[in-house]
Structure formats: structure tokens, C-alpha cells
Design an enzyme around this catalytic site. Structure first.
Site, PDB file in Angstrom:
ATOM      1  N   CYS A 128     -20.059 -28.530 -22.639  1.00 37.41           N
ATOM      2  CA  CYS A 128     -21.428 -28.607 -22.123  1.00 37.41           C
ATOM      3  C   CYS A 128     -22.267 -27.429 -22.625  1.00 37.41           C
ATOM      4  CB  CYS A 128     -21.389 -28.639 -20.596  1.00 37.41           C
ATOM      5  SG  CYS A 128     -22.969 -28.332 -19.794  1.00 37.41           S
ATOM      6  N   CYS A 131     -23.816 -25.289 -19.872  1.00 35.02           N
ATOM      7  CA  CYS A 131     -22.820 -24.406 -19.243  1.00 35.02           C
ATOM      8  C   CYS A 131     -22.614 -23.155 -20.095  1.00 35.02           C
ATOM      9  CB  CYS A 131     -21.490 -25.136 -19.067  1.00 35.02           C
ATOM     10  SG  CYS A 131     -21.593 -26.653 -18.094  1.00 35.02           S
ATOM     11  N   CYS A 467     -30.191 -58.070 -16.340  1.00 36.81           N
ATOM     12  CA  CYS A 467     -29.314 -57.335 -17.259  1.00 36.81           C
ATOM     13  C   CYS A 467     -29.122 -58.107 -18.566  1.00 36.81           C
ATOM     14  CB  CYS A 467     -27.966 -57.083 -16.573  1.00 36.81           C
ATOM     15  SG  CYS A 467     -26.637 -56.599 -17.681  1.00 36.81           S
ATOM     16  N   CYS A 470     -25.523 -59.067 -19.374  1.00 36.53           N
ATOM     17  CA  CYS A 470     -25.066 -60.204 -18.562  1.00 36.53           C
ATOM     18  C   CYS A 470     -25.567 -61.519 -19.156  1.00 36.53           C
ATOM     19  CB  CYS A 470     -25.567 -60.071 -17.127  1.00 36.53           C
ATOM     20  SG  CYS A 470     -25.080 -58.537 -16.294  1.00 36.53           S
TER      21      CYS A 470
END
Length: 579
Positions: A128, A131, A467, A470
Site C-alpha cells: 500500500c 501506508c 447489472c 447479469c
């Protein structure tokens, strides 16, 4: 005797060989059947594609859906830094002296946060970038705060159990622990000065002495809410317990006095037994009196239960009070603005009897900012006001009041919930009038009947109408349902996850495909993680189905072979009529 023994041994040996041969033959037959079935499905798919059927390419699950857990998605937002923010390369950072930052694992975590009154803990990931940028600032803050607060870090990619326990969703996530309990998420500046200033404020003495009437009047005028203690002495065990409780609260101030005259200004009678404690608010309920043991824990529980309004209006500001409360159960009134004056006094009266057990919430159903979305999330429809209980935790169960909104009825709902006597309410579309299609339609109210039927293996797709993935998957899933419709032990089903719910049907994205094996419905379903093709889904079902099945292929028509003689007349053939 030896001959008889030899004969028996020979017979057993021959029997074993026959069993082995039969078993291998059956396995070979089974394998041959599966190969034949897969070849048939592959050929059918190939035919479809050669006729312009198109194909579906696997993509990531669609995460646009809103699950509204803790109403999180009522506003799109969130942190800057999430899993996956590592698709770039940066120059290596110079080494940082982290001598004052403790490294925690599951083995030393509990001891560390328990041994330090104030402990700041960072959950990070090595990849990260945010970080890495925080590292030197965090280390410098740790050095400056030595003796006041302890700073530590945890590699969340290595300590998955801790990351899961504290529901880490992005990096870095920084928590403040006070006396071993997680109290606050740090959301300030990611700099040394920002961290130091914030922590010094949290760790500074959080209880204030009041010794004059002028001080008392100033505090009463300025503070919207406060906790006030009338003690035997401003030093000693009573004051220490009050101070310890005050460190657990961020949003209100604690005061103490040993003067009866000053205590009277804060609604405490002079003859009352000390220590005495009150919580004062500039709200409809202005005063709450503490009557428990004068300990840190009991005081903190009293403050947590009484610091919020009797009923919280669901607004941007109110939402933080709801979700930051240590009380997870919510009792919610849904009503339109013109009916709130009629029902809110009823809800407030009930709330007085259940402090610390429920957070009481009012949702204005016709409020465009939040009310409509929250009502939709809970499946509350229509114009009539409704009351329901919501567990507010991972299972997210709801229990609706079926009756008139009276004090007695709402109290009974709350009491029955606490006694575990209620049946959950699930959001559900109407039951389908005809459910004999190739793919069964599941709604909240028929989930148990169809999906949890122990005599069936059930494949369930949870989808969203909006979606795109979908929509692309739908023709493939319909084809699978068509091929398998004749198999009585197997159900191919689908459920609209935006308008139906069930605790056994959890979806992190759309589409989500779950498999519920027959005879095993008390366990969690199996997540189907294969390519979304007819062949791969069929292979999955053959492997995981509790009840063996065989594909019923359509019969191939026999070729018609003519045996008529050339001079025979076809009955009814008008072309042979006489002239």
C-alpha cells in the site's frame, strides 16, 4: 480341513476381484457418461455460437449494488485507499527508524492494547503506497508520544484473523484503543503533527473541577450535554473511576465537584448520598440520574445509553449517533412528515423503558435525501406508518410490528424481540403466479420452501436487474435450466437480490451464484466460482450434487426408410387420382 480353508480363501479372493472389476466398470461407465454429457453440451453451445449466439466472457462481479449494511451505502463515499491500490510503481522509500513502533501479531495484540491506557494501532499492507507514505510520520509521532501513548502496527495481509475481527476494508486503517477497548478510528491528518495533536487531546485529563458558582453557570450555559459528578473528594478512587469513564467518551465533557451548593445547580439534591452522577442534555429529556455502582464500566454504560436523544431523527448528523452507538439493536418508526407528531410521542414514551437495549430511530418516509432510500432498504412500502426492530449486526434481521402503533404494542414488540419470540421479516416480491419455467423464481417468501428443500439440490443465482454482467449471463443460465429441467432432484433458480432477501442468501456482488446441496441445508451454501458457461456449471453440479443425476438429452429422430414398392399408391395422395 486345510482344503476347506483354501477353498474359502479362494472364494473370498475371487469375490474381491469381481467387486473390483465391477467397481472399475461402473467408474468407467460413469466417467464415460460424463464425457458424453459434456460433449453433448459443448456441441450444443458450439451450434448456438455458430448461429450467432455469441459468448459470455467472465468479468469481475458487479459491485454497484447497495447492501446498506449499517446503511453504509446511503451515501457513496469511503476511504481513499483500498485493496488494489497497488497498480503502480514508485521509487523505493528511504529506510525509517521505527524503534518506537511496536509490531503486533495475534500473539501479542491483546496484551499490548491491554497494558497501554492509550494505544494507536495501524492496520497496513506492505504493497500500500499510502501506508508507506505514512510510515515516517507515524514513527516520528510514536517517538514524540512515548510515555503518553503507545503506537503499533499490524500487517493485515499476515494477520487475517485480526483484520477480519476489526472489519478492515482499506489501508491504512488506524484505531485508538483506550484501556484495551477500541474506541475510535483516526481520520485526521496523516502527519506527525496531526497524530500528536489528536492523541494529546484524547489523553489529556478529561474531567474538570468546578469550585465556584460562576464556573457552574458558564458550563451550564455553554454545554449542550454533560456528565456531572458530586463526589466526596476531588481526588481519590471516586474521581479516578469517573476520569477513567470519561476517557471512553469523545463527544461530551465530564465535570466534578465536592460542593453541595454547586451540585444543586446541576439538579443534585444536597442531601443525596455521594457519589452521585447525572447526565444533563438540552433536549426533551433533560436529565438522567445514575443509580449503579460507581465504577468505570457502569458509568460508561450509563453515559452510552443516555447521551443520545430518546428518538434519533435519521439525518446526516443522526446517522453517526446511530451507528457509533455501542447499542446495536434499533427500533425504527417509519412515518411521513404529516404523521410524525402523532406517533413520535408514543415512541419516546417506549424509549424511556428500553435505554441501553435499543437505539430508537425515526425515519421520515417522504424525505428525499434519506427517508426514501432507507425505507426501500428495509422493504417498507405504502403510506401507512410502520414500526420494526432491526438487529443492526451481521445477520441484519428485521421484525415488523403487525398491529396498531400504541405504547403497549410497541413495548410488546421490543420485549418479544429480547426474548427471541419473533419471526423475522424478509423483504420479498410477490409470489410468482406461475413458477413452472426452466429457471425457478425465488422471492423472500418462498425461499425456505424451494431453496431449503432438503430433497433437492438447488443452484441459485442472485442478480440485479440493472447489472450488465447479469444481463449477459441470463441466456446462458436459462440454457442450463432448460437442459436440466427434467431432473427432478435438481432445481435451477434465480432471485432478484435488490428486492428480496434471506439470511442464507448473502451476495457481495452481482451476479452471485450459490449451491445448496440436498440433505445439507443447515450449512452455508457453496459459492460457485467457475467460468460462467453451461459446460463449467454442469461440471460443477455433477461434482457437488448430493443426489446423482444424468443429463436427459433430447431423443434423436430415427431416419425414415421407405419400404414401399414403386407401384403402391399412398393413401390419400390426390396426385394419383384418375383423370
Amino acid at each position: 480341513m486345510a482344503s476347506s480353508s483354501t477353498s474359502i480363501s479362494l472364494l473370498l479372493f475371487v469375490s474381491f476381484i469381481l467387486l473390483l472389476v465391477n467397481s472399475r466398470a461402473e467408474n468407467a461407465s460413469s466417467g464415460s457418461d460424463l464425457d458424453e454429457e459434456l460433449a453433448f453440451l459443448a456441441a450444443e453451445e458450439s451450434k448456438e455460437q455458430s448461429h450467432g449466439g455469441g459468448s459470455y466472457h467472465e468479468e469481475e462481479h458487479d459491485h454497484q449494488h447497495r447492501d446498506f449494511e449499517n446503511y453504509d451505502d446511503l451515501e457513496q463515499g469511503g476511504g481513499e485507499f483500498h485493496h488494489g491500490d497497488h497498480g503502480y510503481e514508485e521509487e523505493p522509500l528511504p529506510p525509517v527508524d521505527e524503534k518506537d513502533v511496536a509490531v503486533l501479531t495475534k500473539d501479542n495484540f491483546t496484551e499490548f492494547v491491554g497494558n497501554n491506557s492509550f494505544a494507536m494501532v495501524e492496520f497496513y499492507a506492505p504493497w500500500c503506497g499510502a501506508c508507506q507514505a505514512l510510515t515516517p510520520e507515524y514513527a516520528a509521532a510514536a517517538t514524540e508520544l512515548k510515555g503518553l501513548a503507545a503506537l503499533a502496527k499490524i500487517d493485515a495481509t499476515e494477520e487475517g484473523d485480526l483484520a477480519q475481527k476489526y472489519e478492515i476494508q482499506g489501508f491504512p486503517t488506524v484505531f485508538l484503543f483506550v484501556d484495551g477497548e477500541m474506541r475510535k478510528t483516526y481520520e485526521g491528518e496523516r502527519t506527525k503533527d496531526g497524530i500528536v495533536t489528536w492523541l494529546k487531546k484524547k489523553a489529556s485529563p478529561s474531567i474538570h473541577n468546578i469550585t465556584t458558582k460562576e464556573e457552574a453557570e458558564r458550563v451550564l450555559s455553554a454545554e449542550p450535554k454533560l456528565v456531572f459528578g458530586f463526589l466526596n473528594s476531588l481526588v481519590g478512587s471516586e474521581s479516578e473511576e469517573l476520569a477513567a469513564a470519561s476517557r471512553l467518551e469523545d463527544d461530551l465533557s465530564f465535570y466534578q465537584t465536592a460542593s453541595p451548593d454547586i451540585a444543586k445547580l446541576f439538579e443534585i439534591e444536597t442531601q443525596v448520598k455521594r457519589p452521585a452522577l447525572v447526565l444533563l442534555k438540552k433536549e426533551e429529556e433533560k436529565l438522567a440520574r445514575f443509580d449503579g455502582n460507581f465504577t468505570k464500566t457502569a458509568i460508561a454504560e450509563f453515559v452510552s445509553a443516555n447521551k443520545v436523544p430518546l428518538v434519533i431523527n435519521f439525518t446526516r448528523e443522526g446517522a453517526s449517533l446511530i451507528f457509533e452507538s455501542s447499542v446495536k439493536n434499533q427500533l425504527i418508526l417509519f412515518a411521513k412528515a404529516n404523521e410524525s407528531e402523532k406517533h413520535l410521542p408514543t415512541l419516546r414514551e417506549v424509549a424511556k423503558s428500553f435505554k441501553g437495549k435499543f437505539v430508537f430511530v425515526y425515519v421520515q418516509m417522504d424525505n428525499e435525501d434519506y427517508g426514501e432510500a432507507v425505507s426501500g432498504f428495509f422493504g417498507v412500502t405504502g403510506a401507512a406508518p410502520k414500526v420494526l426492530v432491526y438487529t443492526g449486526n451481521e445477520d441484519m434481521r428485521k421484525f415488523i410490528l403487525d398491529g396498531e402503533l400504541t405504547v403497549n404494542n410497541i413495548k410488546t414488540l421490543a420485549e418479544d424481540f429480547l426474548a427471541d419470540k419473533l419471526k423475522p421479516f424478509y423483504k420479498s416480491d410477490p409470489l410468482p403466479e406461475n413458477n413452472d419455467g426452466d429457471v425457478k423464481v425465488i422471492v423472500g417468501n418462498n425461499f425456505d420452501e424451494i431453496v431449503l428443500d432438503e430433497s433437492k439440490d438447488v443452484l441459485l443465482e442472485i442478480y440485479a436487474p440493472w447489472c450488465g454482467h447479469c444481463q449477459s449471463f441470463e441466456p446462458i443460465y436459462n440454457k442450463l435450466g432448460k437442459y436440466l429441467k427434467g431432473i427432478d432432484s435438481l432445481v435451477v433458480a434465480k432471485m432478484d437480490g435488490t428486492s428480496n432477501e434471506h439470511p442464507r442468501a448473502k451476495a457481495d456482488g452481482f451476479p452471485t451464484i450459490l449451491f445448496f446441496p440436498g440433505g445439507n441445508k443447515s450449512f452455508d451454501p457453496i459459492a460457485v466460482d467457475v467460468d460462467r458457461t453451461v459446460v463449467e456449471l454442469y461440471k460443477f453440479l455433477k461434482k457437488h450434487a448430493s443426489i446423482p443425476f444424468k443429463l436427459e438429452k433430447p431423443a434423436t429422430p430415427e431416419p425414415v426408410i421407405s419400404t414401399m414398392k414403386s407401384d403402391e399408391k399412398i393413401e390419400g395422395d390426390s396426385s394419383k387420382d384418375e383423370l
